[in-house]
Design an enzyme around this catalytic site. Structure first.
Site, PDB file in Angstrom:
ATOM      1  CB  SER A   1      -9.664   8.424   0.309  1.00  0.00           C
ATOM      2  OG  SER A   1      -8.506   8.047  -0.258  1.00  0.00           O
TER       3      SER A   1
ATOM      4  CD  GLU B   1      -2.809  -0.916   2.435  1.00  0.00           C
ATOM      5  OE1 GLU B   1      -3.708  -0.310   2.506  1.00  0.00           O
ATOM      6  OE2 GLU B   1      -2.468  -1.515   3.544  1.00  0.00           O
TER       7      GLU B   1
ATOM      8  CB  SER C   1      -5.184  -1.426  -0.750  1.00  0.00           C
ATOM      9  OG  SER C   1      -5.022  -0.170   0.165  1.00  0.00           O
TER      10      SER C   1
END
Length: 327
Positions: free
Chosen positions: A297, A14, A164
């Site tokens: 996000s 990530e 993720s």
């Protein structure tokens, strides 16, 4: 002015996403209020990176940097590292030893929530609903029939400690199980295999804001793929709808359970939990304690919907970290 270290990067798959999150934090914190420093924590080393992309090595003995013969020490750390070492408790414990406050939860909560199966085990006595699960450690005998009998098909194979959606597979038939296990082992030496939950996926941000624990507007996840995988999360293969198109009763249930989990686990800072609504009942999938903080996000989307700008969101995190008596 306070010196703020924004840590980003990390040692997991990530790290690139984390670098983006860190840049967004750097660009939205008030540079007239704080002295801001980008700190890249990478497998090749820890560095302060200045505006000209010059690198200065971080002294890990006291988490300081020396620039032009001047030693810089930090009053507070903004943690934007997804995955290890920023989301599994390692950085939190290190900073606690140095007595440097940081914006995420404490080291124990970080370690616990990063380990999906340990977190689910702790929450089970509180009546938190979860998928049926089966655990494997690397080297364990893989009893394929036993696994399928327990969790059914389709099912999900996940690394126990990663984010993720790296290493996750949806298994639709028995032939896909062993390749999915190998894929998950590439990310972690512990695996969690979970039953498929059919329903609406929602993501719920719970944060400390101005000394209150608040639940942010809920996001509904609609993936073009079989599930909310890496492509869906980061390459536009999903719709994220905030606020979620769920009933008032479902909304109340999800808000209640998300806040309860935050309280039970004695959380601090940001959190984002994922649930599947099955016949109106929320089933917990996982909790992220350093969720993505890029402008696209989910948590920043939810904050915007709640009328909280990124500047306010990040500034609040710094202020709370500085006033916290434990960190």
């Amino acid at each position: 002015m306070k010196n703020v270290a924004i840590i980003m990067g990390g040692y997991s798959s990530e790290y690139k996403i984390s670098l983006k999150s860190g840049e967004v934090v750097y660009n939205h914190l008030d540079s007239t209020k704080y002295n801001l420093y980008k700190i890249h924590i990478l497998t090749e080393g820890w560095f302060y990176v200045d505006e000209q992309n010059n690198r200065f090595v971080v002294d890990k003995n006291d988490f300081s940097v020396t620039v032009n013969n001047q030693k810089i020490q930090f009053d507070v750390v903004f943690n934007a590292i997804h995955g290890t070492p920023g989301e599994d408790g390692l950085i939190q414990a290190y900073l606690k030893l140095l007595n440097i406050p940081q914006t995420s939860c404490n080291y124990y909560q970080s370690a616990l929530t990063f380990n999906k199966r340990d977190m689910l085990s702790v929450l089970k006595p509180y009546g938190i609903k979860t998928a049926i699960s089966y655990y494997l450690n690397k080297g364990d005998v893989i009893a394929q029939d036993e696994i399928i009998q327990r969790v059914g098909l389709p099912c999900f194979v996940k690394p126990n400690k990663s984010g993720s959606s790296f290493g996750i597979s949806m298994v639709k038939d028995s032939e896909q199980l062993l390749p999915a296990i190998d894929k998950a082992y590439a990310e972690d030496d512990e695996i969690i295999i979970e039953s498929y939950l059919k329903g609406t996926e929602v993501s719920v941000g719970v944060i400390k804001y101005q000394n209150d624990t608040i639940v942010l507007p809920i996001t509904e996840i609609v993936s073009e793929n079989d599930f909310f995988d890496y492509e869906a999360k980061y390459e536009g293969k999903s719709s994220e709808i905030t606020p979620a198109r769920i009933s008032d009763e479902e909304k109340a249930k999800v808000e209640d359970v998300a806040k309860r989990i935050y309280t039970i686990l004695k959380m601090d800072g940001f959190s984002r939990s994922e649930f599947i609504l099955v016949s109106g009942e929320p089933f917990l999938l996982e909790m992220n304690t350093v969720p993505g903080l890029t402008t696209e996000s989910i948590l920043p989307q939810q904050a915007r919907e709640a009328g909280i700008s990124l500047n306010e969101l990040f500034d609040n995190a710094i202020e709370l970290a500085l006033t916290r008596t434990h960190f």
